[in-house]
Design an enzyme around this catalytic site. Structure first.
Site, mmCIF file in Angstrom:
data_model
loop_
_atom_site.group_PDB
_atom_site.id
_atom_site.type_symbol
_atom_site.label_atom_id
_atom_site.label_comp_id
_atom_site.label_asym_id
_atom_site.label_seq_id
_atom_site.Cartn_x
_atom_site.Cartn_y
_atom_site.Cartn_z
ATOM 1 N N TYR A 115 30.844 -7.304 29.057
ATOM 2 C CA TYR A 115 30.271 -5.989 28.712
ATOM 3 C C TYR A 115 30.029 -5.892 27.198
ATOM 4 O O TYR A 115 28.948 -5.476 26.768
ATOM 5 C CB TYR A 115 31.245 -4.904 29.184
ATOM 6 C CG TYR A 115 30.733 -3.489 29.039
ATOM 7 C CD1 TYR A 115 29.820 -2.959 29.946
ATOM 8 C CD2 TYR A 115 31.194 -2.661 28.018
ATOM 9 C CE1 TYR A 115 29.366 -1.652 29.828
ATOM 10 C CE2 TYR A 115 30.753 -1.356 27.896
ATOM 11 C CZ TYR A 115 29.840 -0.843 28.795
ATOM 12 O OH TYR A 115 29.389 0.450 28.686
ATOM 13 N N LYS B 29 26.425 -5.434 25.294
ATOM 14 C CA LYS B 29 26.116 -4.251 24.475
ATOM 15 C C LYS B 29 25.823 -4.644 23.023
ATOM 16 O O LYS B 29 24.976 -4.034 22.361
ATOM 17 C CB LYS B 29 27.258 -3.237 24.553
ATOM 18 C CG LYS B 29 27.444 -2.637 25.969
ATOM 19 C CD LYS B 29 26.217 -1.904 26.458
ATOM 20 C CE LYS B 29 26.432 -1.168 27.763
ATOM 21 N NZ LYS B 29 25.226 -0.467 28.227
#
Ligand code: NDP
Length: 247
Positions: free
Chosen positions: A154, A158
């Site tokens: 993640y 990002k």
């Protein structure tokens, strides 16, 4: 009304932050297209927007599949005539410590969170270039800036969005297209609802404003970046986290 008669496409618009942005934009006068992989939530959000008296198109589209996005873009053009605003919001988590993280969970998160933004930006910026205007808003996360245990996939996705935002902002600036990212902290949605009460309490204690954010907090910032009030801002990542991270 700050975006009256603009056309906005919001990915992952069925639930959570994406749903809130879609409804908020409709209240501010925009016509809306939403895409999501979940038909039920799509239908509910569409119904809410219809009741506000704005046009709303909904598409069961997976942002990891480029051809689906191109087809959707053509249908939006056909029915609504243009796309002024793209909000790349669709995102998922598949958390685990790196030693236990499967290749499948790594690939899935990168595919939805990062390749999804690439796919949509590529397909929609083509139209915006012809229009000579546009606003692209990418939903990143503070985890892409500071990292987080258990979120290697993640945080990499990002952080990737933040780099992609800067590059596309430079590439598209001469065509009057602004590209910015929003990096939320902890926002109360289904995504954070999965956390245990203990973790939630610990997290809140690290937030000077002492609460999780609400989807509408993100929608306010998103509206600013979608409106002409932000015309001189591009390539930026704006943090909205109740003061949790200060640089
Ligand atoms: P939710 O899980 O509540 O909503 C995400 C939406 O995206 C869901 O409707 C989901 O569908 C949809 N989606 C998932 N995969 C795809 C896909 N391949 N194609 C199209 N749509 C898809 O998440 P949030 O609203 O909390 O998060 C929205 C964005 O904000 C994400 O990018 C997230 O990373 C980011 N963010 C969220 C934070 C938070 O604290 N909540 C903090 C920082 C960033 P389905 O219902 O089928 O899962």
């Amino acid at each position: 009304m700050r975006i009256k008669d603009k056309v906005a496409l919001i990915t992952g618009g069925g639930r959570g932050i994406g749903r809130e942005i879609a409804i908020f934009f409709a209240r501010e006068g925009a016509n809306i297209a939403i895409c999501d992989v979940d038909k039920e939530s799509l239908a509910k959000t569409k119904q809410e927007i219809d009741s506000l008296g704005r046009d709303c198109l909904s598409f069961c589209v997976d942002v990891t599949v480029y051809i689906q996005i191109e087809e959707m873009a053509n249908k939006i053009l056909d029915k609504l005539g243009k796309i002024d605003i793209l909000v790349n919001n669709a995102g998922i988590t598949r958390d685990n410590l790196i030693l236990r993280m499967t290749e499948e969970d790594w690939d899935k998160v990168i595919a939805v969170n990062l390749k999804g933004v690439f796919n949509c930006t590529k397909a929609i910026s083509k139209l915006m270039i012809k229009q000579r205007s546009g606003k692209i808003i990418n939903i990143a996360s503070i985890i892409g800036l500071i990292g987080n245990i258990g979120q290697a996939n993640y945080s990499a996705s990002k952080a990737g969005i933040i780099g992609l935002t800067k590059t596309t902002a430079k590439e598209l600036a001469s065509r009057n297209i602004n590209v910015n990212a929003i990096a939320p902290g902890f926002i109360a949605t289904d995504m954070t609802d999965k956390l245990s009460a203990e973790v939630k309490e610990k997290m809140s204690a690290q937030i000077p404003l002492n609460r999780f954010g609400k989807p509408v907090d993100v929608a306010h910032l998103c509206l600013f970046l979608a409106s002409e009030e932000s015309d001189y801002i591009t390539g930026q990542t704006i943090v909205i986290d109740g003061g949790m991270t200060m640089h």
